[in-house]
Motif scaffolding. Structure first.
Motif: not given
Ligand code: ADP
Ligand code: ZN
Ligand code: ZN
Length: 747
Positions: A403, A596, A599, A608, A610, A626
């Motif tokens: 992420i 998320a 994915s 991911v 953001i 996460g």
């Protein structure tokens, strides 16, 4: 003579629940003394209520009334020979009426299938079973054209099924009823009518799972099956894609194998047809569904099959928690953190919480599953009320995506998208993968404004902006659905310099179409999925696996399992970071981690991105790691120090009136009444307000709130009950009021 018959009558008095907004039942007499012994709780009756004829439900058969017997009227008619609601459902209805401060008659009528509310008889619809004709006059190879592939496949499926196939099964295999017709006309297949009850009983079989369970999964299934036969609530916390659904199905297998039934609640069936399909494929038996998308007959049939014990599996949305089950063996609540389990209108209840109550009453295990459980459930684990089982890694070797927080503070945006994001999308498409763009605003733009004088298009009936829609072109209020044409001139200064503000899904779609003309762009929001089966068709399209971009609202966050999506982008994560609502951070964390989780569910590594202007916000930092559990535990600590739920309990009294003063006045009087009459023991209840709701005017009505909080649940309950009864016994002109116990939104 008459007096004797009166005495006999007086031994049998029926307490009848009626669909009226009053906190009581109504006493009636049997239609004649001879009926007295055939009456019991759970039967429907017709009664005269004032000038109206109403359908009611007998809640109790008793021998005394608070009213003089000679004033009681006999019921007009008995509608059911046997009770249609079993004691278990009457019990949970009464419990809910008490707990949620709602009139018991309205509760019962809210939970009854629509056909039964109208006084219709219980009915089970029939279904067709189709078989291939052994030696058709003309062989199939001659009568089916070689290019009619689907027809041929359907015929072969029927030829292979020696026992024939039910119409439901045929649909599950991907065919439609329309495809049966030409085969029938050609004399190749023949139908046979089955009632759904026989069908449910004959078709049941479990197919073997398509792959062996992982060690984690089988340990969990074993632990869960130890709870069969008694109450235990378990929180199954498993990251997205960890194989929770597989665990549910195995537990359900075991429950069915000992002759019991399973009740499964999901947030929104129409949005996640995949979950249903997986169950249907696994069990190869009619899986009964209960949700608002069904016809009256379908709904009643499934309800009745569950009641009789013939339907082994019921999957439904929140209202399904009230489905009578002859032999309930387990309740599963999937995505238990989802707000849609809370009914927000009329009889307000939490189906998730009622699942636990029902499991307790009916002595069966309850499984609450989620990758991002509610703080309430996590706290119930921490304080030892629930057991916790975890699935920490993704099933089948898939890994969790990375992420990345992308700072957009000083970057130019095209349709909400920054340059680096556009480049990343390009790369994933080039690698033949699929992309999800998440944006929680439908329409083209959330507001329009005059560049010269600053005028904004407001809704006539709400304190809200009008949203611009392009397909078709109009302005629409998302709170009351009021629509108006798009102005070409400013109504205040006549300037034609009208511009849109912000980005909705339609604008992002338009931008993406311009940027990626070769790639299919699929918009997923309430507008694009309005038609029946739209969501299912869309899911089928994505499951073909070809490169495409899905752009949509939180519908995309829910439970989908698209194997070829490798990039999920969040256009703007900042909306929920600075809200006044104490649940906002919890909801933001859940939503972003769920999105998320769409994915990298297949064999390729997921990514991911953001976009945010507040990349240093602690919650976003943690989301990037996460680690939901850590976020949850920190938020729980904050709630604890602020004495917010789950460390205190809340009820929200709402008042509505065309005039805000009347709404406030009603709440002021209520507050005063409580202050003057509260018992010492109830002094722990705090009353905050009244204050106007954050959007005070909605659909032309003003709204105000009085918030009740306490760390003592029984005290809060006594106070809410006292308030409701008092309000019920007084007249409030045009004002309406409602009590929301355990509200999930307090502004
Ligand atoms: P969740 O419900 O936790 O999001 P799912 O049950 O949808 O997860 O599982 C995610 C994917 O992994 C699905 O495609 C499922 O078929 C697959 N899967 C689940 N369990 C296993 C397993 N034991 N071996 C291989 N694949 C599995
Ligand atoms: Zn202007
Ligand atoms: Zn409006």
């Amino acid at each position: 003579m008459t007096s004797i018959s009166k005495t006999a009558n007086s031994n049998t008095i029926l307490a009848v629940a009626l669909p009226v907004p009053l906190y009581r039942t109504f006493d009636y007499l049997p239609p004649s003394p001879t009926y007295a012994s055939s009456l019991s709780a759970g039967q429907r009756v017709s009664v005269q209520f004032g000038k109206r004829a109403l359908t009611g439900i007998i809640l109790a058969v008793k021998s005394n009334s608070d009213y003089p017997i000679e004033k009681l009227k006999p019921i007009t008619r008995l509608l059911d020979k046997q009770p249609i609601l079993p004691p278990s459902i009457l019990a949970i209805a009464k419990w809910s009426a008490q707990y949620y401060c709602h009139p018991v008659g309205e509760v019962l009528f809210a939970i009854l299938p629509p056909a039964l509310k109208q006084g219709k008889a219980i009915y089970i619809s029939s279904t067709q079973k189709w078989s291939a004709i052994k030696n058709p006059g003309k062989p199939a190879s001659e009568s089916i054209k070689s290019n009619a592939k689907k027809q041929l496949q359907l015929y072969q499926a029927l030829e292979n099924a020696t026992e024939g196939l039910l119409e439901e099964t045929i649909k599950l295999l991907g065919f439609t009823s329309a495809q049966l017709k030409p085969l029938f006309n050609k004399g190749l297949i023949i139908p046979e009518t089955f009632d759904a009850l026989t069908a449910a009983a004959t078709e049941y079989q479990v197919t073997a799972p398509s792959f062996p369970l992982s060690l984690d999964q089988s340990t969990i299934v074993e632990q869960l099956s130890n709870d069969i036969g008694h109450f235990q609530c378990t929180l199954l916390q498993g990251v997205t894609g960890s194989g929770k659904t597989e665990v549910y199905m195995n537990l359900v297998d075991q429950v069915i194998n000992i002759g019991q039934q399973a009740l499964i609640l999901v947030p929104e069936i129409n949005l996640t047809p995949q979950t249903l399909t997986r169950f249907q494929n696994h069990f190869r038996c009619p899986v009964g569904t209960i949700h608002s998308g069904l016809s009256q007959n379908e709904r009643l049939t499934n309800w009745e099959l569950a009641r009789q014990g013939a339907a082994k599996i019921i999957i439904g949305t929140r209202s399904a928690i009230f489905t009578p089950m002859k032999n309930l063996g387990c309740i599963i609540v999937d995505e238990e953190h989802d707000n849609s389990f809370k009914q927000q209108e009329g009889f307000r209840y939490s189906a998730r919480d009622l699942a636990v109550t029902r499991g307790h009453k009916e002595k069966c295990p309850v499984v609450l599953g989620s990758a991002t459980p509610s703080l309430e459930s996590i706290n119930n684990v921490l304080c030892g009320k629930y057991k916790k089982l975890s699935l920490p890694s993704r099933a089948g070797g898939a890994t969790f995506p990375e992420i990345e927080l992308l700072d957009i503070k000083s970057r130019p945006l095209e349709g909400g998208l920054s340059r680096p994001l556009i480049e990343t999308i390009k790369q994933h498409l080039y690698d033949q993968h699929q992309v999800i763009i998440y944006l929680n605003r439908r329409g083209f733009a959330p507001a329009i404004t005059c560049e010269d004088c600053g005028w904004l298009a407001d809704c006539r009936h709400c304190d809200a902006r009008m949203t611009l829609h392009k397909h078709p072109a109009h302005l629409r209020c998302h709170h009351c659905d009021y629509t108006s044409p798009i102005p070409t001139q400013c109504p205040d200064c006549q300037s034609t310099n009208i511009k849109t503000l912000g980005t909705g899904t339609e604008k992002a779609e338009e931008t993406l179409e311009a940027l990626f003309p070769e790639t299919p762009i699929i918009r997923v929001d309430r507008d694009s999925t309005r038609k029946k089966d739209a969501m299912k068709n869309l899911v089928d399209e994505v499951n073909k696996g070809l490169p495409c971009i899905l752009v949509g609202t939180q519908m995309l966050a829910k439970g989908h399992n698209f194997a070829n999506v490798t990039l999920v982008a969040v256009v703007d994560a900042d909306g929920g970071l600075f809200s006044a609502d104490f649940r906002a951070l919890e909801k933001t964390a859940q939503l972003l981690i769920q999105v998320a989780g769409r994915s990298g569910r297949g064999s390729s590594q997921g990514q991911v991105v953001i976009q945010t202007s507040h990349g240093d916000h602690p919650i976003l930092q943690q989301i990037a790691q996460g680690n939901y559990q850590q976020i949850a535990e920190e938020l729980i600590d904050e709630r604890k120090s602020a004495a917010l739920p789950p460390f205190s309990y809340m009820a929200l009294l709402k008042a509505e009136d065309p005039n805000i003063n009347n709404a406030i006045n009603l709440l002021e009087k209520t507050k005063k009444m409580v202050a003057e009459t509260a018992q010492m023991s109830d002094h722990s209840v705090e009353l905050l307000g009244p204050i106007p709701a954050s959007m005070s005017r909605k659909a032309g009505v003003h709204r105000a709130h009085l918030l009740l909080t306490s760390e003592n649940r029984p005290a809060l309950q006594r106070t809410t009950q006292q308030i409701c009864h008092w309000l019920n016994n007084n007249r409030w002109g045009k004002s309406r009021w409602m009590m929301d116990v355990d509200p999930i939104e307090i502004n």
